[in-house]
Scaffold this active site. Structure first.
Site, mmCIF file in Angstrom:
data_model
loop_
_atom_site.group_PDB
_atom_site.id
_atom_site.type_symbol
_atom_site.label_atom_id
_atom_site.label_comp_id
_atom_site.label_asym_id
_atom_site.label_seq_id
_atom_site.Cartn_x
_atom_site.Cartn_y
_atom_site.Cartn_z
ATOM 1 N N ASP A 1 6.817 24.866 16.047
ATOM 2 C CA ASP A 1 5.517 25.513 16.082
ATOM 3 C C ASP A 1 5.282 25.985 17.524
ATOM 4 O O ASP A 1 5.977 25.542 18.445
ATOM 5 C CB ASP A 1 4.461 24.491 15.647
ATOM 6 C CG ASP A 1 3.041 24.979 15.839
ATOM 7 O OD1 ASP A 1 2.726 26.078 15.361
ATOM 8 O OD2 ASP A 1 2.256 24.260 16.491
ATOM 9 N N LYS B 1 4.039 27.692 6.900
ATOM 10 C CA LYS B 1 5.013 27.929 7.977
ATOM 11 C C LYS B 1 6.374 27.330 7.606
ATOM 12 O O LYS B 1 6.673 26.184 7.906
ATOM 13 C CB LYS B 1 4.516 27.322 9.294
ATOM 14 C CG LYS B 1 3.304 28.007 9.872
ATOM 15 C CD LYS B 1 2.960 27.481 11.248
ATOM 16 C CE LYS B 1 2.506 26.062 11.228
ATOM 17 N NZ LYS B 1 2.111 25.557 12.552
ATOM 18 N N ASP C 1 2.756 19.972 15.856
ATOM 19 C CA ASP C 1 1.579 19.175 16.201
ATOM 20 C C ASP C 1 0.648 18.987 15.018
ATOM 21 O O ASP C 1 -0.385 18.329 15.141
ATOM 22 C CB ASP C 1 0.795 19.834 17.347
ATOM 23 C CG ASP C 1 0.024 21.055 16.892
ATOM 24 O OD1 ASP C 1 -1.216 21.047 17.001
ATOM 25 O OD2 ASP C 1 0.649 22.012 16.423
ATOM 26 N N ASP D 1 1.586 27.009 19.015
ATOM 27 C CA ASP D 1 0.293 26.574 19.549
ATOM 28 C C ASP D 1 0.194 25.059 19.588
ATOM 29 O O ASP D 1 0.313 24.383 18.547
ATOM 30 C CB ASP D 1 -0.845 27.146 18.700
ATOM 31 C CG ASP D 1 -1.039 28.637 18.923
ATOM 32 O OD1 ASP D 1 -1.002 29.067 20.079
ATOM 33 O OD2 ASP D 1 -1.229 29.363 17.924
ATOM 34 N N GLU E 1 -9.533 23.001 7.099
ATOM 35 C CA GLU E 1 -8.117 22.899 7.476
ATOM 36 C C GLU E 1 -7.597 21.467 7.401
ATOM 37 O O GLU E 1 -6.452 21.237 7.009
ATOM 38 C CB GLU E 1 -7.906 23.473 8.881
ATOM 39 C CG GLU E 1 -6.436 23.565 9.263
ATOM 40 C CD GLU E 1 -6.208 24.353 10.538
ATOM 41 O OE1 GLU E 1 -5.059 24.748 10.776
ATOM 42 O OE2 GLU E 1 -7.177 24.580 11.295
ATOM 43 N N SER F 1 4.985 30.257 13.589
ATOM 44 C CA SER F 1 3.641 30.162 14.148
ATOM 45 C C SER F 1 2.628 30.869 13.260
ATOM 46 O O SER F 1 2.828 32.024 12.862
ATOM 47 C CB SER F 1 3.586 30.772 15.552
ATOM 48 O OG SER F 1 2.260 30.778 16.031
ATOM 49 N N ALA F 2 1.525 30.169 12.988
ATOM 50 C CA ALA F 2 0.397 30.797 12.302
ATOM 51 C C ALA F 2 -0.471 31.559 13.283
ATOM 52 O O ALA F 2 -1.504 32.102 12.915
ATOM 53 C CB ALA F 2 -0.433 29.735 11.579
ATOM 54 N N SER G 1 -10.184 37.153 9.909
ATOM 55 C CA SER G 1 -10.053 37.189 11.374
ATOM 56 C C SER G 1 -9.231 38.390 11.816
ATOM 57 O O SER G 1 -9.590 39.099 12.764
ATOM 58 C CB SER G 1 -9.411 35.900 11.883
ATOM 59 O OG SER G 1 -10.236 34.783 11.628
#
Length: 307
Positions: free
Chosen positions: A41, A209, A235, A43, A90, A158-159, A111
């Site tokens: 990942d 992901k 994470d 972030d 989430e 990565s999202a 978004s």
């Protein structure tokens, strides 16, 4: 002393099943770099959760919330409203997975629509990234450089926003290594005035992901098919699933960064990840494990530790 005991000497490292992890690590080390790939990942995994002052850093999406307040206040406000509306879903364990996925798809898609509607240019985004508190973890550069040197594929799922990831890597490494492949949400810019006009599909959010979102015939597909061993870095609990679809997977060591809510999340993360790094802003441990593969001629970890 085994390498696992050596790692556990760090107070921020927790391993629920040391014997299992040592067996996995022995297999990965024995098989060497040519049988290894890295799934990560970005972030709060490759990037820091906290800066040197203890302040929370940004992620790639939050740049568009925090760094646009003065120049695009309407965008910042819209994104904050979406965060407040969808953010609580989430990590909500009271709803079904299908419901969570639906909320995540809405959050990401709305978004991205807001970002496109704001008509940001590539130069605008480069300036946001330059000024934003978004940093790679300590030793992340050395980690990626070793991956490049040993020709090990690094797949970044990565999202977040891929263009921002590229800018961060370019700033820190001077280039994007050929072994590094980013699977993320990318902004497409028009040729006339370099304005963002759309995002790539499919939308990659926190619940999807893995290799199922790799589209088209990628140049690295055959390479990763021939590599059965995986070091996975994430994470989020969802990140443990990044190896879904890796058809020839043999052995995977999953390393988790537990950045916040440590007491309430510890048991869940400890069960999900082989190695847990608590409130750690460094890639020191993944780098240490990766370096062990240089000793692939040795058949056991005791031999390695006695070097």
């Amino acid at each position: 002393m085994s390498i696992i005991n050596d790692i556990l000497n760090h107070s921020f490292v927790k391993i629920k099943n040391p014997k299992i992890v040592e067996t996995k690590l022995q297999k990965i080390v024995k098989d060497g770099y040519e049988n290894l790939m890295i799934l990560a990942d970005f972030d709060y995994t490759l990037s820091k959760f906290k800066d040197k002052n203890g302040d929370e850093c940004l992620i790639t999406h939050s740049i568009f919330v925090k760094c646009t307040k003065e120049v695009r206040p309407e965008l910042s406000q819209k994104l904050e409203v979406l965060c407040k509306k969808y953010g609580p879903f989430e990590h909500n364990k009271e709803i079904s997975r299908d419901e969570k996925i639906s909320h995540m798809e809405n959050w990401w898609n709305f978004s991205h629509e807001c970002i496109v509607d704001s008509k940001l240019s590539h130069d605008d985004i480069e300036k946001f990234v330059k000024d934003a508190p978004l940093y790679l973890r300590d030793f992340a550069v050395e980690f990626i450089q070793l991956i490049e040197d040993k020709n090990v594929p690094l797949i970044v799922f990565s999202a977040g926003i891929g263009n921002v990831i590229e800018m961060i890597l370019q700033r820190n490494l001077g280039k994007i290594p050929s072994q590094l492949h980013i699977i993320s949400n990318f902004m497409n810019f028009n040729k006339k005035n370099n304005i963002c006009e759309l995002f790539t599909e499919p939308t990659i959010h926190s619940c999807c992901k893995n290799s199922t979102v790799i589209t088209g015939e990628q140049t690295y597909t055959n390479d990763i098919k021939s590599r059965p061993n995986i070091i996975l870095l994430g994470d989020s609990i969802e990140d443990v699933h990044m190896d879904i679809g890796m058809v020839n997977e043999s052995t995977a060591i999953k390393i988790g960064f537990l950045n916040h809510s440590i007491d309430s999340r510890f048991d869940e993360y400890s069960d999900a990840f082989d190695i847990l790094l608590i409130d750690c802003q460094s890639m020191e441990i993944p780098l240490q494990l990766l370096k062990l593969c240089q000793n692939s001629d040795f058949n056991n970890l005791d031999a390695i530790n006695n070097l």
